[in-house]
Scaffold this active site. Structure first.
Site, short mmCIF file in Angstrom:
data_model
loop_
_atom_site.label_atom_id
_atom_site.label_comp_id
_atom_site.label_asym_id
_atom_site.label_seq_id
_atom_site.Cartn_x
_atom_site.Cartn_y
_atom_site.Cartn_z
N GLN A 152 68.14 62.43 91.86
CA GLN A 152 67.36 62.57 93.15
C GLN A 152 68.25 61.61 93.99
O GLN A 152 67.71 61.57 95.13
CB GLN A 152 65.99 61.84 92.95
N VAL A 190 71.42 60.73 96.72
CA VAL A 190 72.29 61.38 97.54
C VAL A 190 73.63 60.73 97.80
O VAL A 190 74.45 61.03 98.71
CB VAL A 190 71.53 61.68 98.85
N ASP A 191 73.81 59.68 96.98
CA ASP A 191 75.25 58.92 97.39
C ASP A 191 76.25 59.31 96.23
O ASP A 191 77.37 58.72 96.62
CB ASP A 191 74.88 57.26 96.75
N HIS A 218 68.41 66.38 95.80
CA HIS A 218 68.07 66.28 97.42
C HIS A 218 69.43 66.29 98.23
O HIS A 218 69.42 65.74 99.09
CB HIS A 218 67.39 64.68 97.41
N CYS A 225 75.44 72.67 109.23
CA CYS A 225 75.17 73.32 110.66
C CYS A 225 73.83 73.83 110.45
O CYS A 225 74.05 75.00 109.61
CB CYS A 225 76.29 74.00 111.30
N CYS A 249 75.07 78.00 112.12
CA CYS A 249 75.99 78.95 111.48
C CYS A 249 76.10 78.37 109.78
O CYS A 249 76.74 79.28 109.20
CB CYS A 249 77.49 78.86 112.19
N SER A 303 63.54 55.83 88.27
CA SER A 303 62.90 56.63 89.12
C SER A 303 61.35 56.42 88.93
O SER A 303 60.72 56.39 87.74
CB SER A 303 63.02 58.10 89.07
N SER A 304 60.68 56.05 90.03
CA SER A 304 59.34 55.74 90.05
C SER A 304 58.37 57.12 89.91
O SER A 304 57.18 57.05 89.67
CB SER A 304 58.83 55.15 91.18
#
Length: 290
Positions: free
Chosen positions: A115, A117-118, A133, A141, A144, A233-234
């Protein structure tokens, strides 16, 4: 058949279901076919705080929503100014012992869903990670649909804002930071280099849906796993909790290693309340040999 404890979800509830030990987890992981589902708690030891743990950033920060980003030019300016600062911390972050332990366990894993995004799982060497995520290392973009590296956007933002020098020590898991409004006034946002359209980090904002093909890919990973190992994760939001529910409904053992209560505890076969870095290192040592 194991009787699961009944737990009414409350992030500050008075009691937790009975905790297990790493010794209980070892034979499940050693059996192989383990699907990992990781959350922000796995990255806290890399200097990236989580949203909901002790000192979590949701206590004092409201994340950017998809609606505000897509409808408000002022909102986009505020986001990109703050994220421009936060990206420096994300880009410098190194995988911690927990990420490295997950990589070591690869022979016993059927997959990794994160989960986060790092990009720290990949930086630690894990392969074929499903980023539920999205990832902060790229931008899309909205017009496009072209994807470009975040490092290129960082260069363009620096060129467009040569005197911008805001700093902060407070960063969030999505790379956003807190800056006073006066610090973001006048920040120049750049558009897509190809079409001039609106650029957005290739991450799922609050209020935005995870792409359906990605969800189906994760369901398939769950269905083909022998066990589901939840790390840090909670499970407060449904985007991760649904996979725990799917595993439980299919009779697949769910093991949760996390500091504190999670919304998925009532579905868990085992729950271990320990720091992730040391516990995962010990788990990898026990399963693979130190």
């Amino acid at each position: 058949m194991r009787t699961r404890p009944t737990l009414t979800w409350s992030p500050s509830g008075p009691s937790l279901p009975r905790t297990s030990t790493l010794t209980d987890v070892v034979p499940i992981v050693a059996d192989g076919g383990v699907l990992v589902l990781s959350g922000a708690g796995l990255s806290t030891e890399s200097g990236i705080p989580d949203y909901r743990g002790e000192g979590g950033s949701l206590r004092k920060h409201t994340p950017m929503t998809y609606e505000e980003f897509t409808t408000s030019a002022a909102g986009r300016r505020r986001y990109w100014a703050r994220s421009h600062v936060g990206w420096r911390t994300i880009a410098r972050a190194d995988p911690n012992a927990g990420h490295r332990a997950v990589t070591r366990l690869a022979p016993r894993l059927s997959g990794v869903i994160t989960q986060n995004v790092d990009g720290l799982h990949q930086a630690a060497g894990s392969q074929d990670v499903v980023e539920l995520h999205g990832g902060l290392d790229r931008v899309i973009c909205l017009d496009c649909k072209i994807l470009t590296p975040r490092i290129e956007l960082d260069r363009r933002l620096r060129e467009a804002n040569p005197t911008f020098a805001a700093t902060t020590d407070e960063i969030n898991p999505d790379g956003d930071v807190f800056l006073p409004e006066e610090a973001v006034e006048g920040f120049e946002v750049v558009g897509c280099a190809e079409c001039g359209g609106i650029l957005k980090p290739d991450v799922v904002f609050f209020g935005e849906n995870v792409p359906r093909p990605r969800v189906e890919q994760c369901y398939s990973l769950v269905d083909n796993a022998r066990s589901l190992l939840v790390l840090g994760s909670s499970l407060t939001v449904m985007s991760g909790l649904r996979f725990v529910r799917r595993a439980s409904e299919s009779g697949i053992p769910v093991v949760i290693i996390n500091r504190g209560v999670t919304r998925g505890d009532s579905f868990a076969s085992l729950r271990v309340d320990l720091p992730l870095g040391t516990s995962l290192t010990e788990l990898a040592d026990a399963v693979l040999g130190s």
